[in-house]
Design a protein around this motif. Structure first.
Motif, PDB file in Angstrom:
ATOM      1  N   GLY A  61      37.131  50.466  38.896  1.00 57.58           N
ATOM      2  CA  GLY A  61      37.972  50.978  37.822  1.00 57.58           C
ATOM      3  C   GLY A  61      37.340  50.725  36.475  1.00 57.58           C
ATOM      4  N   HIS A  62      38.063  51.020  35.415  1.00 59.68           N
ATOM      5  CA  HIS A  62      37.564  50.854  34.060  1.00 59.68           C
ATOM      6  C   HIS A  62      38.432  49.872  33.287  1.00 59.68           C
ATOM      7  CE1 HIS A  62      35.802  54.726  35.226  1.00 59.68           C
ATOM      8  NE2 HIS A  62      34.801  54.307  34.500  1.00 59.68           N
ATOM      9  N   VAL A  63      37.787  49.093  32.434  1.00 57.24           N
ATOM     10  CA  VAL A  63      38.494  48.161  31.561  1.00 57.24           C
ATOM     11  C   VAL A  63      39.255  48.967  30.512  1.00 57.24           C
ATOM     12  CG1 VAL A  63      38.149  46.346  29.832  1.00 57.24           C
ATOM     13  CG2 VAL A  63      36.780  46.355  31.920  1.00 57.24           C
ATOM     14  N   VAL A  64      40.482  48.538  30.184  1.00 55.50           N
ATOM     15  CA  VAL A  64      41.255  49.193  29.129  1.00 55.50           C
ATOM     16  C   VAL A  64      40.518  48.970  27.807  1.00 55.50           C
ATOM     17  CG1 VAL A  64      43.435  49.208  27.874  1.00 55.50           C
ATOM     18  CG2 VAL A  64      43.440  48.922  30.359  1.00 55.50           C
ATOM     19  N   PRO A  65      40.210  50.037  27.062  1.00 56.75           N
ATOM     20  CA  PRO A  65      39.437  49.898  25.826  1.00 56.75           C
ATOM     21  C   PRO A  65      40.190  49.114  24.749  1.00 56.75           C
ATOM     22  CG  PRO A  65      39.660  52.203  26.457  1.00 56.75           C
ATOM     23  CD  PRO A  65      40.537  51.420  27.356  1.00 56.75           C
ATOM     24  N   GLN A 146      45.421  46.649  33.633  1.00 56.59           N
ATOM     25  CA  GLN A 146      44.764  45.537  32.943  1.00 56.59           C
ATOM     26  C   GLN A 146      45.099  44.206  33.617  1.00 56.59           C
ATOM     27  OE1 GLN A 146      45.581  45.402  28.760  1.00 56.59           O
ATOM     28  NE2 GLN A 146      43.962  43.928  28.371  1.00 56.59           N
ATOM     29  N   ALA A 147      46.353  44.005  33.970  1.00 53.27           N
ATOM     30  CA  ALA A 147      46.762  42.760  34.633  1.00 53.27           C
ATOM     31  C   ALA A 147      46.068  42.606  35.978  1.00 53.27           C
ATOM     32  CB  ALA A 147      48.277  42.726  34.819  1.00 53.27           C
ATOM     33  N   SER A 148      45.826  43.711  36.677  1.00 52.02           N
ATOM     34  CA  SER A 148      45.210  43.629  38.004  1.00 52.02           C
ATOM     35  C   SER A 148      43.779  43.128  37.929  1.00 52.02           C
ATOM     36  CB  SER A 148      45.275  44.975  38.719  1.00 52.02           C
ATOM     37  OG  SER A 148      44.382  45.900  38.144  1.00 52.02           O
ATOM     38  N   TYR A 149      43.008  43.550  36.912  1.00 50.44           N
ATOM     39  CA  TYR A 149      41.636  43.057  36.858  1.00 50.44           C
ATOM     40  C   TYR A 149      41.524  41.749  36.095  1.00 50.44           C
ATOM     41  CZ  TYR A 149      40.995  45.398  32.291  1.00 50.44           C
ATOM     42  OH  TYR A 149      41.112  45.814  30.993  1.00 50.44           O
ATOM     43  N   GLU A 150      42.420  41.484  35.156  1.00 52.02           N
ATOM     44  CA  GLU A 150      42.375  40.192  34.457  1.00 52.02           C
ATOM     45  C   GLU A 150      42.829  39.061  35.365  1.00 52.02           C
ATOM     46  OE1 GLU A 150      44.647  40.771  30.901  1.00 52.02           O
ATOM     47  OE2 GLU A 150      42.920  41.570  29.808  1.00 52.02           O
ATOM     48  N   GLY A 151      43.756  39.353  36.282  1.00 51.07           N
ATOM     49  CA  GLY A 151      44.278  38.319  37.168  1.00 51.07           C
ATOM     50  C   GLY A 151      43.480  38.139  38.445  1.00 51.07           C
ATOM     51  N   ALA A 152      42.502  39.007  38.681  1.00 48.06           N
ATOM     52  CA  ALA A 152      41.735  38.923  39.923  1.00 48.06           C
ATOM     53  C   ALA A 152      40.760  37.746  39.869  1.00 48.06           C
ATOM     54  CB  ALA A 152      40.959  40.213  40.151  1.00 48.06           C
ATOM     55  N   ASN A 153      40.669  37.001  40.944  1.00 44.22           N
ATOM     56  CA  ASN A 153      39.719  35.899  41.048  1.00 44.22           C
ATOM     57  C   ASN A 153      38.447  36.474  41.671  1.00 44.22           C
ATOM     58  OD1 ASN A 153      38.303  33.582  41.310  1.00 44.22           O
ATOM     59  ND2 ASN A 153      39.726  32.592  42.726  1.00 44.22           N
ATOM     60  N   LEU A 154      37.662  37.167  40.837  1.00 44.10           N
ATOM     61  CA  LEU A 154      36.511  37.872  41.368  1.00 44.10           C
ATOM     62  C   LEU A 154      35.372  36.933  41.755  1.00 44.10           C
ATOM     63  CD1 LEU A 154      36.466  41.015  39.073  1.00 44.10           C
ATOM     64  CD2 LEU A 154      37.389  40.765  41.369  1.00 44.10           C
ATOM     65  N   ARG A 155      35.374  35.701  41.253  1.00 45.84           N
ATOM     66  CA  ARG A 155      34.329  34.746  41.645  1.00 45.84           C
ATOM     67  C   ARG A 155      34.434  34.397  43.119  1.00 45.84           C
ATOM     68  NH1 ARG A 155      35.937  30.842  37.746  1.00 45.84           N
ATOM     69  NH2 ARG A 155      36.485  32.336  36.195  1.00 45.84           N
ATOM     70  N   ALA A 156      35.624  34.502  43.666  1.00 45.70           N
ATOM     71  CA  ALA A 156      35.829  34.175  45.086  1.00 45.70           C
ATOM     72  C   ALA A 156      35.348  35.299  45.993  1.00 45.70           C
ATOM     73  CB  ALA A 156      37.304  33.905  45.337  1.00 45.70           C
ATOM     74  N   ILE A 157      34.980  36.422  45.426  1.00 46.10           N
ATOM     75  CA  ILE A 157      34.541  37.569  46.209  1.00 46.10           C
ATOM     76  C   ILE A 157      33.019  37.603  46.221  1.00 46.10           C
ATOM     77  CG2 ILE A 157      34.581  40.097  46.352  1.00 46.10           C
ATOM     78  CD1 ILE A 157      37.255  39.922  44.793  1.00 46.10           C
TER      79      ILE A 157
END
Length: 159
Positions: A61-65, A146-157
């Motif tokens: 997806g894309h970050v909200v500008p 925005q909440a979905s990507y800000e709240g994602a713990n992407l380091r665990a992936i």
């Protein structure tokens, strides 16, 4: 089938800061129809792509500008009314350079739509421009995104 003629349009562009209610304020479709203008919002710079959790998977997806380029399209005889309408939305366009709409795909689309007396708000999402009729719902969707990507713990992936 009716062949509507294109109408010559003028356009002005200004930079807006993103806010949680931005599109609710901009999507005044009644004012656009009554005064004969259209709006086109494009992120002020290329949007970053992010992995977003969606159900059990990740999607790109894309970050909200943080900022948007808002282009206002109108016919010359509607200039004063459009300036006033945008001022009521909280945006002054009087100091923005006025140029003629040209051969870009969005300019061509809006010249045809204005020829049919159809006006609206268009927003660039990734590489596509979408027409937004319900600004409140669109703002809500952007907040969820925005909440979905800000709240994602992407380091665990990943490794």
């Amino acid at each position: 089938l009716v062949d509507f003629q294109t109408v010559p349009l003028l356009k002005r562009t200004l930079t807006l800061k993103h806010s949680p209610e931005l599109f609710q304020r901009l999507a005044d479709i009644d004012a656009m129809k009554r005064l004969g203008f259209s709006l086109h919002c494009v992120p002020s710079k290329t949007q970053e792509q992010v992995l977003v959790p969606q159900g059990n998977t990740l999607t790109l997806g894309h970050v909200v500008p943080k900022r948007w380029l808002l282009t206002v399209y109108y016919q010359v005889h509607r200039r004063a009314d459009v300036e006033s309408a945008l001022m009521q939305m909280g945006h002054s366009i009087s100091s923005c350079p006025e140029v003629e709409a040209d051969a870009s795909p969005m300019d061509q689309l809006l010249m045809h739509r204005h020829g049919c007396q159809r006006y609206g708000l268009w927003v660039r999402q990734g590489v596509e421009d979408i027409e937004v009729r319900n600004g409140k719902a669109f703002d809500s969707e952007m907040r969820r995104w925005q909440a979905s990507y800000e709240g994602a713990n992407l380091r665990a992936i990943g490794p």
